[in-house]
Write an enzyme that holds these catalytic residues in place. Structure first.
Site, PDB file in Angstrom:
ATOM      1  N   GLU A   1       0.964  -1.488  -0.193  1.00 38.59           N
ATOM      2  CA  GLU A   1       0.327   0.708  -0.102  1.00 38.59           C
ATOM      3  C   GLU A   1       0.924   1.130   0.345  1.00 38.59           C
ATOM      4  O   GLU A   1       0.349   2.792  -0.095  1.00 38.59           O
ATOM      5  CB  GLU A   1      -0.933   0.040   1.215  1.00 38.59           C
ATOM      6  CG  GLU A   1      -1.905  -0.840   1.430  1.00 38.59           C
ATOM      7  CD  GLU A   1      -2.911  -1.229   2.411  1.00 38.59           C
ATOM      8  OE1 GLU A   1      -3.398   0.222   2.815  1.00 38.59           O
ATOM      9  OE2 GLU A   1      -3.748  -2.105   1.919  1.00 38.59           O
TER      10      GLU A   1
ATOM     11  N   TYR B   1      -2.675   4.307   7.444  1.00 37.97           N
ATOM     12  CA  TYR B   1      -2.854   2.975   7.850  1.00 37.97           C
ATOM     13  C   TYR B   1      -0.913   3.050   6.567  1.00 37.97           C
ATOM     14  O   TYR B   1       0.022   3.056   7.126  1.00 37.97           O
ATOM     15  CB  TYR B   1      -2.963   2.478   7.100  1.00 37.97           C
ATOM     16  CG  TYR B   1      -2.002   0.583   7.416  1.00 37.97           C
ATOM     17  CD1 TYR B   1      -1.347   0.240   7.954  1.00 37.97           C
ATOM     18  CD2 TYR B   1      -2.469  -0.330   5.843  1.00 37.97           C
ATOM     19  CE1 TYR B   1      -0.701  -1.070   8.131  1.00 37.97           C
ATOM     20  CE2 TYR B   1      -1.524  -1.398   5.926  1.00 37.97           C
ATOM     21  CZ  TYR B   1      -0.420  -1.901   6.892  1.00 37.97           C
ATOM     22  OH  TYR B   1      -0.508  -2.760   6.466  1.00 37.97           O
TER      23      TYR B   1
ATOM     24  N   LYS C   1       2.817   2.813   7.426  1.00 44.29           N
ATOM     25  CA  LYS C   1       3.873   1.854   7.497  1.00 44.29           C
ATOM     26  C   LYS C   1       5.598   2.916   5.851  1.00 44.29           C
ATOM     27  O   LYS C   1       6.181   2.245   6.138  1.00 44.29           O
ATOM     28  CB  LYS C   1       3.814   0.850   6.035  1.00 44.29           C
ATOM     29  CG  LYS C   1       2.649   0.341   7.129  1.00 44.29           C
ATOM     30  CD  LYS C   1       3.203  -0.517   7.994  1.00 44.29           C
ATOM     31  CE  LYS C   1       4.523  -2.009   7.859  1.00 44.29           C
ATOM     32  NZ  LYS C   1       4.721  -2.614   8.579  1.00 44.29           N
TER      33      LYS C   1
HETATM   34  P1  NAD Z   1      -2.249  -7.869  13.226  1.00 49.80           P
HETATM   35  O1  NAD Z   1      -2.505  -6.426  13.394  1.00 49.80           O
HETATM   36  O2  NAD Z   1      -3.279  -9.126  12.881  1.00 49.80           O
HETATM   37  O3  NAD Z   1      -1.603  -8.327  14.519  1.00 49.80           O
HETATM   38  C1  NAD Z   1      -0.050  -7.293  14.639  1.00 49.80           C
HETATM   39  C2  NAD Z   1       0.101  -7.681  15.520  1.00 49.80           C
HETATM   40  O4  NAD Z   1       1.320  -6.654  16.249  1.00 49.80           O
HETATM   41  C3  NAD Z   1      -0.416  -8.203  16.857  1.00 49.80           C
HETATM   42  O5  NAD Z   1       0.177  -9.754  17.802  1.00 49.80           O
HETATM   43  C4  NAD Z   1      -0.616  -6.799  17.734  1.00 49.80           C
HETATM   44  O6  NAD Z   1      -1.188  -7.193  19.701  1.00 49.80           O
HETATM   45  C5  NAD Z   1       1.239  -6.672  17.685  1.00 49.80           C
HETATM   46  N1  NAD Z   1       1.645  -5.023  17.448  1.00 49.80           N
HETATM   47  C6  NAD Z   1       0.270  -3.564  17.527  1.00 49.80           C
HETATM   48  N2  NAD Z   1       0.689  -2.796  18.275  1.00 49.80           N
HETATM   49  C7  NAD Z   1       1.712  -2.701  18.934  1.00 49.80           C
HETATM   50  C8  NAD Z   1       2.666  -2.902  19.957  1.00 49.80           C
HETATM   51  N3  NAD Z   1       2.984  -1.505  20.079  1.00 49.80           N
HETATM   52  N4  NAD Z   1       3.683  -3.271  20.686  1.00 49.80           N
HETATM   53  C9  NAD Z   1       3.883  -4.336  20.290  1.00 49.80           C
HETATM   54  N5  NAD Z   1       3.241  -5.739  19.675  1.00 49.80           N
HETATM   55  C10 NAD Z   1       2.212  -4.550  18.554  1.00 49.80           C
HETATM   56  O7  NAD Z   1      -0.905  -8.175  11.764  1.00 49.80           O
HETATM   57  P2  NAD Z   1      -0.683  -8.669  10.186  1.00 49.80           P
HETATM   58  O8  NAD Z   1      -1.841  -8.848   9.176  1.00 49.80           O
HETATM   59  O9  NAD Z   1      -0.357  -9.710  10.840  1.00 49.80           O
HETATM   60  O10 NAD Z   1       0.454  -8.052  10.109  1.00 49.80           O
HETATM   61  C11 NAD Z   1       1.786  -8.506  10.047  1.00 49.80           C
HETATM   62  C12 NAD Z   1       2.877  -6.881   9.612  1.00 49.80           C
HETATM   63  O11 NAD Z   1       2.465  -7.419   8.328  1.00 49.80           O
HETATM   64  C13 NAD Z   1       2.149  -6.025   9.618  1.00 49.80           C
HETATM   65  O12 NAD Z   1       3.317  -4.609   9.535  1.00 49.80           O
HETATM   66  C14 NAD Z   1       1.640  -5.270   8.780  1.00 49.80           C
HETATM   67  O13 NAD Z   1       1.822  -4.112   8.156  1.00 49.80           O
HETATM   68  C15 NAD Z   1       2.292  -6.187   7.853  1.00 49.80           C
HETATM   69  N6  NAD Z   1       1.504  -6.639   6.394  1.00 49.80           N
HETATM   70  C16 NAD Z   1       0.011  -7.119   6.287  1.00 49.80           C
HETATM   71  C17 NAD Z   1      -0.459  -8.009   5.272  1.00 49.80           C
HETATM   72  C18 NAD Z   1      -1.797  -8.060   5.749  1.00 49.80           C
HETATM   73  O14 NAD Z   1      -2.473  -8.698   4.939  1.00 49.80           O
HETATM   74  N7  NAD Z   1      -2.553  -8.554   6.101  1.00 49.80           N
HETATM   75  C19 NAD Z   1      -0.094  -7.502   4.149  1.00 49.80           C
HETATM   76  C20 NAD Z   1       1.459  -7.146   3.605  1.00 49.80           C
HETATM   77  C21 NAD Z   1       2.150  -6.420   4.769  1.00 49.80           C
HETATM   78  O1  DAU Z   2      -1.991  -4.546   0.866  1.00 48.95           O
HETATM   79  C1  DAU Z   2      -2.066  -5.096   1.878  1.00 48.95           C
HETATM   80  C2  DAU Z   2      -2.930  -4.498   2.760  1.00 48.95           C
HETATM   81  O2  DAU Z   2      -3.417  -5.709   2.831  1.00 48.95           O
HETATM   82  C3  DAU Z   2      -1.948  -4.687   4.838  1.00 48.95           C
HETATM   83  O3  DAU Z   2      -0.597  -4.164   4.014  1.00 48.95           O
HETATM   84  C4  DAU Z   2      -3.443  -4.975   5.412  1.00 48.95           C
HETATM   85  O4  DAU Z   2      -2.635  -4.528   6.447  1.00 48.95           O
HETATM   86  C5  DAU Z   2      -4.158  -5.131   5.121  1.00 48.95           C
HETATM   87  O5  DAU Z   2      -5.585  -4.705   6.053  1.00 48.95           O
HETATM   88  C6  DAU Z   2      -5.011  -4.990   4.153  1.00 48.95           C
HETATM   89  O6  DAU Z   2      -5.515  -4.105   3.428  1.00 48.95           O
HETATM   90  P1  DAU Z   2      -6.646  -3.619   2.462  1.00 48.95           P
HETATM   91  O7  DAU Z   2      -7.316  -2.995   3.035  1.00 48.95           O
HETATM   92  O8  DAU Z   2      -6.577  -3.785   1.341  1.00 48.95           O
HETATM   93  O9  DAU Z   2      -7.595  -5.062   3.073  1.00 48.95           O
HETATM   94  P2  DAU Z   2      -9.079  -4.905   3.739  1.00 48.95           P
HETATM   95  O10 DAU Z   2      -9.363  -6.886   4.310  1.00 48.95           O
HETATM   96  O11 DAU Z   2      -9.159  -4.341   4.894  1.00 48.95           O
HETATM   97  O12 DAU Z   2      -9.967  -5.217   2.454  1.00 48.95           O
HETATM   98  C7  DAU Z   2     -10.236  -5.487   1.381  1.00 48.95           C
HETATM   99  C8  DAU Z   2     -11.198  -4.990   0.071  1.00 48.95           C
HETATM  100  O13 DAU Z   2     -11.959  -5.423   0.860  1.00 48.95           O
HETATM  101  C9  DAU Z   2     -10.609  -3.428   0.303  1.00 48.95           C
HETATM  102  O14 DAU Z   2     -11.004  -2.971  -1.221  1.00 48.95           O
HETATM  103  C10 DAU Z   2     -12.076  -3.091   0.971  1.00 48.95           C
HETATM  104  C11 DAU Z   2     -12.498  -4.002   0.892  1.00 48.95           C
HETATM  105  N1  DAU Z   2     -13.636  -3.966   2.269  1.00 48.95           N
HETATM  106  C12 DAU Z   2     -12.904  -4.914   3.611  1.00 48.95           C
HETATM  107  C13 DAU Z   2     -13.606  -4.549   4.494  1.00 48.95           C
HETATM  108  C14 DAU Z   2     -13.235  -4.992   5.836  1.00 48.95           C
HETATM  109  C15 DAU Z   2     -14.732  -4.606   1.538  1.00 48.95           C
HETATM  110  O15 DAU Z   2     -15.832  -3.699   0.690  1.00 48.95           O
HETATM  111  N2  DAU Z   2     -15.951  -4.681   3.223  1.00 48.95           N
HETATM  112  C16 DAU Z   2     -15.172  -5.044   4.395  1.00 48.95           C
HETATM  113  O16 DAU Z   2     -16.069  -5.154   5.296  1.00 48.95           O
END
Ligand code: NAD
Ligand code: DAU
Length: 350
Positions: A135, A158, A162
Protein backbone atom coordinates in the site's frame (compact mmCIF):
# COMPACT_ATOMS: atom_id res chain seq x y z
CA UNK A 1 20.67 -24.04 26.00
CA UNK A 2 23.21 -22.92 23.46
CA UNK A 3 21.64 -21.54 20.32
CA UNK A 4 23.39 -20.64 17.08
CA UNK A 5 21.32 -17.46 16.70
CA UNK A 6 18.79 -15.45 18.67
CA UNK A 7 16.14 -13.78 16.55
CA UNK A 8 13.58 -11.26 17.74
CA UNK A 9 10.23 -11.45 15.97
CA UNK A 10 7.87 -8.57 16.78
CA UNK A 11 4.12 -8.95 16.37
CA UNK A 12 4.44 -12.73 16.53
CA UNK A 13 1.03 -13.18 18.18
CA UNK A 14 -0.74 -11.56 15.23
CA UNK A 15 -1.95 -13.08 11.97
CA UNK A 16 1.18 -13.17 9.79
CA UNK A 17 3.60 -13.04 12.74
CA UNK A 18 2.20 -16.26 14.24
CA UNK A 19 2.78 -18.08 10.94
CA UNK A 20 6.33 -16.73 10.77
CA UNK A 21 7.09 -17.67 14.39
CA UNK A 22 5.67 -21.18 13.92
CA UNK A 23 7.66 -21.70 10.73
CA UNK A 24 11.00 -20.56 12.17
CA UNK A 25 10.58 -22.33 15.54
CA UNK A 26 9.84 -25.63 13.78
CA UNK A 27 12.39 -25.30 10.99
CA UNK A 28 15.38 -23.97 12.95
CA UNK A 29 15.74 -25.79 16.27
CA UNK A 30 19.23 -24.24 16.46
CA UNK A 31 17.70 -20.71 16.67
CA UNK A 32 16.19 -19.14 19.75
CA UNK A 33 13.04 -17.34 18.55
CA UNK A 34 11.94 -14.55 20.88
CA UNK A 35 8.42 -13.33 20.16
CA UNK A 36 7.70 -9.78 21.35
CA UNK A 37 4.07 -8.68 21.26
CA UNK A 38 1.95 -6.10 23.08
CA UNK A 39 -1.12 -8.32 22.66
CA UNK A 40 -3.48 -5.67 21.32
CA UNK A 41 -6.97 -6.75 20.19
CA UNK A 42 -5.19 -8.31 17.16
CA UNK A 43 -2.66 -10.35 19.10
CA UNK A 44 -3.62 -13.72 20.56
CA UNK A 45 -1.32 -16.27 22.14
CA UNK A 46 -3.74 -19.04 21.16
CA UNK A 47 -2.45 -18.48 17.62
CA UNK A 48 0.71 -20.25 18.80
CA UNK A 49 -0.78 -22.96 21.01
CA UNK A 50 1.07 -25.72 19.13
CA UNK A 51 4.58 -24.34 19.67
CA UNK A 52 4.50 -22.62 23.09
CA UNK A 53 6.29 -25.53 24.75
CA UNK A 54 9.14 -25.74 22.27
CA UNK A 55 12.53 -25.21 23.96
CA UNK A 56 13.68 -22.70 21.32
CA UNK A 57 10.67 -20.36 21.78
CA UNK A 58 10.14 -17.49 24.25
CA UNK A 59 7.42 -14.89 24.55
CA UNK A 60 7.77 -11.36 25.93
CA UNK A 61 4.74 -9.10 26.32
CA UNK A 62 5.97 -5.60 25.51
CA UNK A 63 4.92 -2.45 23.65
CA UNK A 64 7.51 -1.34 21.08
CA UNK A 65 6.70 2.23 22.13
CA UNK A 66 8.15 1.42 25.59
CA UNK A 67 11.76 2.55 25.11
CA UNK A 68 13.01 1.44 28.52
CA UNK A 69 11.36 -1.96 28.10
CA UNK A 70 13.11 -2.39 24.74
CA UNK A 71 16.47 -1.36 26.25
CA UNK A 72 16.07 -3.96 28.99
CA UNK A 73 15.15 -6.59 26.40
CA UNK A 74 18.15 -5.81 24.19
CA UNK A 75 20.37 -5.98 27.33
CA UNK A 76 18.87 -9.32 28.29
CA UNK A 77 19.29 -10.93 24.85
CA UNK A 78 22.01 -10.54 22.28
CA UNK A 79 19.91 -10.52 19.11
CA UNK A 80 21.44 -11.53 15.79
CA UNK A 81 18.41 -10.40 13.86
CA UNK A 82 15.05 -8.69 14.09
CA UNK A 83 12.05 -9.59 11.94
CA UNK A 84 9.69 -6.69 12.57
CA UNK A 85 5.98 -7.32 12.00
CA UNK A 86 4.38 -5.55 15.00
CA UNK A 87 2.03 -2.89 13.68
CA UNK A 88 -1.44 -1.52 13.69
CA UNK A 89 -2.57 -3.13 10.44
CA UNK A 90 -6.21 -2.30 9.64
CA UNK A 91 -6.84 0.56 7.20
CA UNK A 92 -10.35 1.34 8.55
CA UNK A 93 -9.03 1.75 12.08
CA UNK A 94 -6.31 4.08 10.78
CA UNK A 95 -9.02 6.32 9.35
CA UNK A 96 -10.75 6.63 12.75
CA UNK A 97 -7.59 6.68 14.92
CA UNK A 98 -4.47 7.68 12.94
CA UNK A 99 -2.34 8.57 15.98
CA UNK A 100 -2.15 5.00 17.25
CA UNK A 101 -0.73 4.06 13.82
CA UNK A 102 1.96 6.74 13.96
CA UNK A 103 2.92 5.72 17.49
CA UNK A 104 3.25 1.99 16.88
CA UNK A 105 4.22 1.88 13.22
CA UNK A 106 6.56 4.89 13.09
CA UNK A 107 7.81 5.59 16.63
CA UNK A 108 7.84 1.90 17.59
CA UNK A 109 9.91 1.06 14.49
CA UNK A 110 12.29 3.92 15.29
CA UNK A 111 12.74 2.59 18.84
CA UNK A 112 13.66 -0.86 17.53
CA UNK A 113 16.09 0.60 14.98
CA UNK A 114 17.76 2.64 17.74
CA UNK A 115 18.33 -0.46 19.86
CA UNK A 116 19.91 -2.28 16.90
CA UNK A 117 22.10 0.73 16.13
CA UNK A 118 23.25 0.91 19.75
CA UNK A 119 23.84 -2.80 20.28
CA UNK A 120 25.25 -3.97 16.97
CA UNK A 121 28.97 -3.03 17.01
CA UNK A 122 29.82 -6.01 14.91
CA UNK A 123 27.44 -5.82 11.95
CA UNK A 124 28.49 -9.16 10.43
CA UNK A 125 25.53 -11.43 9.93
CA UNK A 126 23.11 -9.01 11.62
CA UNK A 127 19.80 -8.11 9.99
CA UNK A 128 16.90 -5.77 10.69
CA UNK A 129 14.09 -6.92 8.43
CA UNK A 130 10.94 -4.78 8.15
CA UNK A 131 7.76 -6.48 6.95
CA UNK A 132 5.88 -3.85 5.00
CA UNK A 133 2.97 -3.47 2.64
CA UNK A 134 2.34 -2.84 -1.06
CA UNK A 135 0.00 0.00 0.00
CA UNK A 136 3.02 2.34 0.29
CA UNK A 137 3.03 2.56 -3.53
CA UNK A 138 -0.47 4.08 -3.68
CA UNK A 139 -3.23 2.97 -6.01
CA UNK A 140 -3.11 1.57 -9.55
CA UNK A 141 -5.53 2.12 -12.42
CA UNK A 142 -6.68 -0.84 -14.48
CA UNK A 143 -3.18 -1.46 -15.84
CA UNK A 144 0.32 -1.78 -14.41
CA UNK A 145 2.04 -3.29 -11.40
CA UNK A 146 3.93 -2.09 -8.33
CA UNK A 147 7.68 -2.46 -8.83
CA UNK A 148 10.37 -1.98 -6.19
CA UNK A 149 11.53 1.17 -7.99
CA UNK A 150 8.10 2.87 -7.89
CA UNK A 151 7.86 6.14 -5.94
CA UNK A 152 5.99 5.98 -2.69
CA UNK A 153 2.48 7.45 -2.74
CA UNK A 154 0.70 6.35 0.46
CA UNK A 155 -2.91 7.48 0.67
CA UNK A 156 -4.31 6.23 4.01
CA UNK A 157 -2.98 6.94 7.50
CA UNK A 158 -2.06 3.23 7.69
CA UNK A 159 -0.04 3.25 4.47
CA UNK A 160 1.50 6.63 5.34
CA UNK A 161 2.69 5.20 8.66
CA UNK A 162 4.15 2.11 6.95
CA UNK A 163 5.82 4.31 4.29
CA UNK A 164 7.34 6.45 7.07
CA UNK A 165 8.70 3.38 8.80
CA UNK A 166 10.13 2.04 5.51
CA UNK A 167 11.90 5.39 5.01
CA UNK A 168 13.31 5.26 8.55
CA UNK A 169 14.54 1.71 8.02
CA UNK A 170 16.35 2.74 4.81
CA UNK A 171 17.70 5.88 6.48
CA UNK A 172 19.20 3.79 9.31
CA UNK A 173 20.79 1.59 6.67
CA UNK A 174 22.33 4.54 4.82
CA UNK A 175 23.25 6.71 7.80
CA UNK A 176 24.32 4.22 10.47
CA UNK A 177 25.04 1.11 8.36
CA UNK A 178 22.42 -0.93 10.17
CA UNK A 179 22.01 -3.98 7.86
CA UNK A 180 18.40 -3.61 6.75
CA UNK A 181 15.98 -5.42 4.44
CA UNK A 182 12.38 -4.59 3.53
CA UNK A 183 9.63 -6.52 1.83
CA UNK A 184 6.34 -5.07 0.60
CA UNK A 185 3.62 -7.67 0.34
CA UNK A 186 0.09 -7.79 -1.04
CA UNK A 187 -3.08 -8.91 0.84
CA UNK A 188 -2.63 -12.08 2.89
CA UNK A 189 -5.32 -14.61 3.73
CA UNK A 190 -5.46 -17.82 5.77
CA UNK A 191 -5.92 -19.07 9.33
CA UNK A 192 -5.69 -16.86 12.45
CA UNK A 193 -6.60 -13.60 10.64
CA UNK A 194 -8.66 -11.30 12.84
CA UNK A 195 -12.21 -11.14 11.41
CA UNK A 196 -12.19 -7.43 10.67
CA UNK A 197 -10.33 -8.02 7.38
CA UNK A 198 -12.41 -8.83 4.31
CA UNK A 199 -12.10 -12.62 3.99
CA UNK A 200 -12.58 -13.70 7.63
CA UNK A 201 -15.19 -10.97 8.14
CA UNK A 202 -17.28 -12.35 5.28
CA UNK A 203 -16.91 -15.96 6.49
CA UNK A 204 -17.85 -14.98 10.05
CA UNK A 205 -20.83 -12.90 8.93
CA UNK A 206 -22.17 -15.67 6.70
CA UNK A 207 -21.87 -18.04 9.66
CA UNK A 208 -23.87 -15.60 11.78
CA UNK A 209 -26.31 -14.66 8.97
CA UNK A 210 -25.23 -11.02 9.20
CA UNK A 211 -25.03 -8.54 6.28
CA UNK A 212 -21.90 -8.75 4.13
CA UNK A 213 -20.69 -5.15 3.79
CA UNK A 214 -19.24 -4.29 0.37
CA UNK A 215 -17.59 -0.88 0.26
CA UNK A 216 -18.67 1.26 -2.71
CA UNK A 217 -19.40 -0.80 -5.82
CA UNK A 218 -17.14 -3.71 -4.88
CA UNK A 219 -14.94 -3.01 -7.90
CA UNK A 220 -11.71 -2.51 -5.97
CA UNK A 221 -9.02 -5.07 -6.75
CA UNK A 222 -6.60 -6.79 -4.38
CA UNK A 223 -3.84 -9.34 -5.06
CA UNK A 224 -4.26 -12.20 -2.55
CA UNK A 225 -1.46 -14.35 -1.17
CA UNK A 226 -1.67 -17.43 1.09
CA UNK A 227 -0.18 -16.39 4.44
CA UNK A 228 2.11 -19.42 4.64
CA UNK A 229 3.58 -18.46 1.28
CA UNK A 230 4.31 -15.02 2.76
CA UNK A 231 6.00 -16.74 5.72
CA UNK A 232 8.09 -18.80 3.24
CA UNK A 233 9.11 -15.61 1.43
CA UNK A 234 10.07 -13.95 4.72
CA UNK A 235 12.25 -16.94 5.66
CA UNK A 236 13.91 -16.75 2.23
CA UNK A 237 14.53 -13.00 2.34
CA UNK A 238 15.81 -13.11 5.92
CA UNK A 239 18.37 -15.77 5.02
CA UNK A 240 19.17 -15.13 1.36
CA UNK A 241 17.98 -11.60 0.50
CA UNK A 242 20.61 -8.91 -0.09
CA UNK A 243 21.20 -6.33 2.63
CA UNK A 244 19.85 -2.89 1.74
CA UNK A 245 17.36 -4.35 -0.75
CA UNK A 246 13.59 -4.24 -1.04
CA UNK A 247 11.55 -7.18 -2.33
CA UNK A 248 7.93 -7.06 -3.46
CA UNK A 249 5.88 -10.16 -2.67
CA UNK A 250 2.56 -10.95 -4.36
CA UNK A 251 0.26 -13.76 -5.36
CA UNK A 252 -0.27 -13.11 -9.13
CA UNK A 253 -3.87 -13.35 -8.01
CA UNK A 254 -6.05 -10.29 -8.57
CA UNK A 255 -9.70 -10.30 -7.55
CA UNK A 256 -12.40 -7.65 -7.56
CA UNK A 257 -13.92 -7.59 -4.07
CA UNK A 258 -17.42 -8.46 -5.29
CA UNK A 259 -16.19 -11.50 -7.26
CA UNK A 260 -14.25 -12.72 -4.26
CA UNK A 261 -17.24 -12.28 -1.93
CA UNK A 262 -19.52 -14.12 -4.39
CA UNK A 263 -17.02 -17.00 -4.51
CA UNK A 264 -16.87 -17.11 -0.70
CA UNK A 265 -20.69 -17.14 -0.53
CA UNK A 266 -20.83 -20.13 -2.88
CA UNK A 267 -18.13 -22.04 -0.97
CA UNK A 268 -19.92 -21.35 2.32
CA UNK A 269 -23.32 -22.43 0.93
CA UNK A 270 -21.80 -25.71 -0.23
CA UNK A 271 -20.05 -26.33 3.13
CA UNK A 272 -23.10 -25.38 5.20
CA UNK A 273 -25.56 -27.29 3.02
CA UNK A 274 -27.49 -24.09 2.18
CA UNK A 275 -29.63 -23.76 -0.96
CA UNK A 276 -27.68 -22.24 -3.89
CA UNK A 277 -27.50 -18.43 -3.71
CA UNK A 278 -28.53 -18.23 -0.04
CA UNK A 279 -25.46 -16.33 1.23
CA UNK A 280 -25.31 -13.93 -1.72
CA UNK A 281 -28.62 -12.50 -0.45
CA UNK A 282 -26.69 -11.13 2.54
CA UNK A 283 -24.50 -8.89 0.33
CA UNK A 284 -25.08 -5.26 1.30
CA UNK A 285 -23.47 -2.33 -0.49
CA UNK A 286 -22.34 0.25 2.09
CA UNK A 287 -20.68 3.66 2.04
CA UNK A 288 -17.23 3.48 0.47
CA UNK A 289 -14.05 3.57 2.58
CA UNK A 290 -12.66 7.13 2.61
CA UNK A 291 -9.81 7.39 0.09
CA UNK A 292 -10.34 3.75 -0.96
CA UNK A 293 -7.44 2.65 -3.18
CA UNK A 294 -8.76 1.15 -6.42
CA UNK A 295 -6.25 -1.54 -7.26
CA UNK A 296 -3.09 -3.14 -5.89
CA UNK A 297 -1.04 -5.55 -7.99
CA UNK A 298 2.52 -6.72 -7.50
CA UNK A 299 5.30 -7.27 -9.97
CA UNK A 300 7.06 -10.07 -8.09
CA UNK A 301 9.75 -10.78 -10.70
CA UNK A 302 12.63 -9.62 -8.47
CA UNK A 303 12.01 -12.12 -5.69
CA UNK A 304 11.28 -14.83 -8.24
CA UNK A 305 14.43 -14.20 -10.30
CA UNK A 306 16.80 -13.55 -7.39
CA UNK A 307 15.52 -15.92 -4.73
CA UNK A 308 13.38 -18.38 -6.69
CA UNK A 309 10.20 -17.56 -4.76
CA UNK A 310 6.82 -18.48 -6.22
CA UNK A 311 3.47 -18.80 -4.43
CA UNK A 312 2.76 -22.47 -3.84
CA UNK A 313 -0.96 -22.55 -3.10
CA UNK A 314 -3.71 -21.99 -5.68
CA UNK A 315 -6.28 -19.43 -4.51
CA UNK A 316 -9.36 -21.65 -4.76
CA UNK A 317 -7.58 -24.33 -2.72
CA UNK A 318 -6.32 -21.82 -0.14
CA UNK A 319 -9.76 -20.27 0.18
CA UNK A 320 -11.44 -23.67 0.76
CA UNK A 321 -8.81 -24.43 3.36
CA UNK A 322 -9.37 -21.04 5.03
CA UNK A 323 -13.15 -21.51 5.13
CA UNK A 324 -12.67 -24.97 6.69
CA UNK A 325 -10.32 -23.52 9.30
CA UNK A 326 -12.83 -20.84 10.37
CA UNK A 327 -15.69 -23.35 10.42
CA UNK A 328 -13.63 -25.75 12.55
CA UNK A 329 -12.33 -23.13 14.97
CA UNK A 330 -15.43 -21.73 16.60
CA UNK A 331 -13.74 -21.29 19.97
CA UNK A 332 -11.01 -19.15 18.45
CA UNK A 333 -13.60 -17.04 16.59
CA UNK A 334 -15.79 -16.61 19.66
CA UNK A 335 -12.76 -15.73 21.73
CA UNK A 336 -11.42 -13.00 19.44
CA UNK A 337 -14.83 -11.51 18.65
CA UNK A 338 -16.02 -11.32 22.25
CA UNK A 339 -13.92 -8.29 23.26
CA UNK A 340 -13.68 -4.77 21.87
CA UNK A 341 -14.07 -6.07 18.30
CA UNK A 342 -17.84 -6.29 18.70
CA UNK A 343 -17.90 -2.73 19.95
CA UNK A 344 -15.81 -1.57 16.97
CA UNK A 345 -18.00 -3.53 14.56
CA UNK A 346 -21.24 -2.07 15.90
CA UNK A 347 -19.92 1.50 15.79
CA UNK A 348 -18.47 1.09 12.35
CA UNK A 349 -21.34 -0.47 10.44
CA UNK A 350 -24.52 0.46 12.24
P1 NAD B 1 -2.08 -8.11 12.87
O1 NAD B 1 -2.85 -6.86 13.17
O2 NAD B 1 -2.80 -9.39 12.74
O3 NAD B 1 -0.97 -8.32 14.00
C1 NAD B 1 -0.19 -7.27 14.51
C2 NAD B 1 0.48 -7.76 15.78
O4 NAD B 1 1.28 -6.67 16.29
C3 NAD B 1 -0.51 -8.13 16.89
O5 NAD B 1 -0.14 -9.35 17.48
C4 NAD B 1 -0.41 -6.98 17.87
O6 NAD B 1 -0.67 -7.37 19.22
C5 NAD B 1 1.04 -6.54 17.68
N1 NAD B 1 1.25 -5.13 18.06
C6 NAD B 1 0.49 -4.07 17.68
N2 NAD B 1 0.96 -2.94 18.24
C7 NAD B 1 2.05 -3.30 18.97
C8 NAD B 1 2.98 -2.58 19.77
N3 NAD B 1 2.87 -1.27 19.95
N4 NAD B 1 3.99 -3.26 20.37
C9 NAD B 1 4.11 -4.61 20.19
N5 NAD B 1 3.25 -5.34 19.47
C10 NAD B 1 2.24 -4.70 18.85
O7 NAD B 1 -1.24 -7.76 11.58
P2 NAD B 1 -0.84 -8.69 10.35
O8 NAD B 1 -1.91 -8.65 9.35
O9 NAD B 1 -0.34 -9.97 10.85
O10 NAD B 1 0.38 -7.84 9.77
C11 NAD B 1 1.69 -8.03 10.28
C12 NAD B 1 2.64 -7.08 9.54
O11 NAD B 1 2.61 -7.36 8.15
C13 NAD B 1 2.26 -5.61 9.70
O12 NAD B 1 3.46 -4.88 9.83
C14 NAD B 1 1.56 -5.27 8.40
O13 NAD B 1 1.74 -3.92 8.08
C15 NAD B 1 2.29 -6.17 7.43
N6 NAD B 1 1.50 -6.61 6.26
C16 NAD B 1 0.25 -7.18 6.43
C17 NAD B 1 -0.44 -7.64 5.31
C18 NAD B 1 -1.79 -8.30 5.43
O14 NAD B 1 -2.41 -8.60 4.42
N7 NAD B 1 -2.30 -8.57 6.61
C19 NAD B 1 0.13 -7.50 4.03
C20 NAD B 1 1.39 -6.90 3.90
C21 NAD B 1 2.07 -6.47 5.02
O1 DAU C 1 -2.23 -4.80 0.58
C1 DAU C 1 -1.72 -5.19 1.82
C2 DAU C 1 -2.65 -4.74 2.92
O2 DAU C 1 -3.82 -5.56 2.83
C3 DAU C 1 -2.04 -4.84 4.31
O3 DAU C 1 -0.95 -3.97 4.40
C4 DAU C 1 -3.07 -4.49 5.38
O4 DAU C 1 -2.51 -4.67 6.68
C5 DAU C 1 -4.27 -5.40 5.21
O5 DAU C 1 -5.27 -5.05 6.15
C6 DAU C 1 -4.82 -5.32 3.79
O6 DAU C 1 -5.42 -4.02 3.55
P1 DAU C 1 -6.82 -3.87 2.77
O7 DAU C 1 -7.42 -2.60 3.15
O8 DAU C 1 -6.64 -4.17 1.32
O9 DAU C 1 -7.62 -5.13 3.43
P2 DAU C 1 -9.12 -5.29 3.93
O10 DAU C 1 -9.31 -6.73 4.22
O11 DAU C 1 -9.46 -4.31 4.99
O12 DAU C 1 -9.96 -4.92 2.64
C7 DAU C 1 -9.82 -5.64 1.43
C8 DAU C 1 -10.72 -4.98 0.40
O13 DAU C 1 -12.10 -5.24 0.78
C9 DAU C 1 -10.59 -3.47 0.34
O14 DAU C 1 -10.79 -3.05 -1.01
C10 DAU C 1 -11.74 -2.97 1.20
C11 DAU C 1 -12.80 -4.01 0.99
N1 DAU C 1 -13.70 -4.25 2.14
C12 DAU C 1 -13.14 -4.49 3.35
C13 DAU C 1 -13.92 -4.74 4.46
C14 DAU C 1 -13.29 -4.97 5.82
C15 DAU C 1 -15.08 -4.27 1.97
O15 DAU C 1 -15.59 -4.07 0.85
N2 DAU C 1 -15.86 -4.52 3.06
C16 DAU C 1 -15.35 -4.74 4.30
O16 DAU C 1 -16.11 -4.96 5.28
Amino acid sequence: MNFKKTILITGGAGFIGSHVVRKLVKKYSEYHIVNLDKLTYAGNLNNLHDIVDKPNYSFIQLDICNEQGLKDLFNQFSFDGVIHLAAESHVDRSITNPKEFVLTNVVGTLNLLNECKLKWDDLDDKCFYHISTDEVYGSLGEEGYFEETNSYDPRSPYSASKASSDHLVRAYGHTYNVPVKISNCSNNYGSFQFPEKLIPLIINNIKNKKPLPIYGKGENVRDWLWVEDHANAIDLIYHKGRVGETYNIGGHNEWQNIDLVNLLCDIMDRKLGNPDGESRKLITYVKDRAGHDLRYAIDASKIENELGFKPSVKFEEGLENTVDWYLNNNNWLNDVTSGNYQHYYDNHYN
